[in-house]
Every structure is written in C-alpha cells, then in structure tokens.
Design a protein around this motif. Structure first.
Motif, mmCIF file in Angstrom:
data_model
loop_
_atom_site.group_PDB
_atom_site.id
_atom_site.type_symbol
_atom_site.label_atom_id
_atom_site.label_comp_id
_atom_site.label_asym_id
_atom_site.label_seq_id
_atom_site.Cartn_x
_atom_site.Cartn_y
_atom_site.Cartn_z
ATOM 1 N N GLY A 167 1.262 7.787 -6.288
ATOM 2 C CA GLY A 167 0.104 8.622 -6.569
ATOM 3 C C GLY A 167 -1.127 7.828 -6.959
ATOM 4 O O GLY A 167 -2.148 8.402 -7.336
ATOM 5 N N LYS A 168 -1.070 6.520 -6.858
ATOM 6 C CA LYS A 168 -2.173 5.666 -7.285
ATOM 7 C C LYS A 168 -3.496 6.012 -6.591
ATOM 8 O O LYS A 168 -4.552 5.885 -7.186
ATOM 9 C CB LYS A 168 -1.823 4.206 -7.021
ATOM 10 C CG LYS A 168 -2.895 3.238 -7.443
ATOM 11 C CD LYS A 168 -2.466 1.795 -7.281
ATOM 12 C CE LYS A 168 -3.563 0.861 -7.760
ATOM 13 N NZ LYS A 168 -3.122 -0.521 -7.773
ATOM 14 N N TYR A 169 -3.442 6.475 -5.363
ATOM 15 C CA TYR A 169 -4.677 6.728 -4.600
ATOM 16 C C TYR A 169 -5.029 8.215 -4.496
ATOM 17 O O TYR A 169 -5.939 8.585 -3.781
ATOM 18 C CB TYR A 169 -4.555 6.118 -3.202
ATOM 19 C CG TYR A 169 -4.243 4.642 -3.250
ATOM 20 C CD1 TYR A 169 -5.153 3.739 -3.747
ATOM 21 C CD2 TYR A 169 -2.990 4.172 -2.847
ATOM 22 C CE1 TYR A 169 -4.855 2.393 -3.811
ATOM 23 C CE2 TYR A 169 -2.695 2.817 -2.907
ATOM 24 C CZ TYR A 169 -3.630 1.940 -3.394
ATOM 25 O OH TYR A 169 -3.336 0.601 -3.466
ATOM 26 N N ASP A 170 -4.281 9.048 -5.212
ATOM 27 C CA ASP A 170 -4.581 10.481 -5.184
ATOM 28 C C ASP A 170 -5.941 10.744 -5.811
ATOM 29 O O ASP A 170 -6.301 10.126 -6.806
ATOM 30 C CB ASP A 170 -3.513 11.271 -5.952
ATOM 31 C CG ASP A 170 -2.159 11.251 -5.266
ATOM 32 O OD1 ASP A 170 -2.070 10.734 -4.130
ATOM 33 O OD2 ASP A 170 -1.196 11.748 -5.869
ATOM 34 N N PHE B 169 0.826 -1.199 0.000
ATOM 35 C CA PHE B 169 0.000 0.000 0.000
ATOM 36 C C PHE B 169 0.867 1.258 0.000
ATOM 37 O O PHE B 169 0.634 2.194 -0.778
ATOM 38 C CB PHE B 169 -0.938 0.006 1.208
ATOM 39 C CG PHE B 169 -1.591 1.340 1.442
ATOM 40 C CD1 PHE B 169 -2.613 1.758 0.607
ATOM 41 C CD2 PHE B 169 -1.169 2.161 2.460
ATOM 42 C CE1 PHE B 169 -3.204 3.006 0.793
ATOM 43 C CE2 PHE B 169 -1.755 3.399 2.661
ATOM 44 C CZ PHE B 169 -2.771 3.821 1.821
ATOM 45 N N VAL B 170 1.884 1.298 0.849
ATOM 46 C CA VAL B 170 2.755 2.471 0.922
ATOM 47 C C VAL B 170 3.467 2.692 -0.409
ATOM 48 O O VAL B 170 3.547 3.822 -0.900
ATOM 49 C CB VAL B 170 3.762 2.347 2.091
ATOM 50 C CG1 VAL B 170 4.827 3.440 2.028
ATOM 51 C CG2 VAL B 170 3.027 2.393 3.422
ATOM 52 N N ARG B 171 3.981 1.633 -1.017
ATOM 53 C CA ARG B 171 4.643 1.759 -2.319
ATOM 54 C C ARG B 171 3.695 2.358 -3.349
ATOM 55 O O ARG B 171 4.056 3.269 -4.095
ATOM 56 C CB ARG B 171 5.136 0.392 -2.808
ATOM 57 C CG ARG B 171 6.471 -0.028 -2.264
ATOM 58 C CD ARG B 171 7.043 -1.222 -3.018
ATOM 59 N NE ARG B 171 6.144 -2.362 -3.092
ATOM 60 C CZ ARG B 171 6.020 -3.302 -2.163
ATOM 61 N NH1 ARG B 171 6.733 -3.229 -1.053
ATOM 62 N NH2 ARG B 171 5.196 -4.314 -2.329
ATOM 63 N N GLU B 172 2.456 1.846 -3.399
ATOM 64 C CA GLU B 172 1.484 2.350 -4.374
ATOM 65 C C GLU B 172 1.068 3.784 -4.059
ATOM 66 O O GLU B 172 0.886 4.596 -4.968
ATOM 67 C CB GLU B 172 0.270 1.434 -4.425
ATOM 68 C CG GLU B 172 0.582 0.095 -5.039
ATOM 69 C CD GLU B 172 -0.599 -0.850 -5.047
ATOM 70 O OE1 GLU B 172 -1.625 -0.554 -4.409
ATOM 71 O OE2 GLU B 172 -0.488 -1.896 -5.699
#
Length: 67
Positions: free
Chosen positions: A63-66, A56-59
């Motif tokens: 910016g995947k969850y921006d 999760f932190v890597r993703e």
C-alpha cells in the motif's frame, strides 16, 4: 523504447484493471520487464530492471503508493 524493438514480446495484461479500465501490460524480456499502457499499445513503453520491478511490486502490495 519503440515497440518494434521487441516484436516477439509476450505481453500480459494486468489481472486488476480498476473501475475505469486503467491497465498496464507487462512483457518479460531477457534482463528487464517492459511496461506499456493497454489503451496505447503502439505507444511508448518503459523497461525496468527485474530487481527494481520486483521491489516496486513488493512495495505496491504493502500500500506504499496508494493515494
């Protein structure tokens, strides 16, 4: 899981709180990472397996969850 299950957890506050003070705290437990809301410390927390949290932190860093 109730906070009282881990009375000796060493909680750390995120270094990035955003402009509205929205922040989480993390605690490294035996085989998981616990996450709770800084504004509601006695409230609920979640536990995530270390590998899943690291993914999760890597993703999140990409910016995947921006929004």
């Amino acid at each position: 899981m109730p906070q009282s299950s881990f009375p000796h957890a060493n909680w750390r506050t995120s270094s990035y709180t955003g402009e509205q003070g929205a922040c989480v705290e993390l605690a490294s437990l035996a085989s998981t990472v616990a996450v709770r809301d800084t504004k509601n410390r006695p409230g609920p927390m979640i536990q995530v397996e270390r590998a899943a949290f690291a993914a999760f932190v890597r993703e999140a860093k990409t910016g995947k969850y921006d929004l």
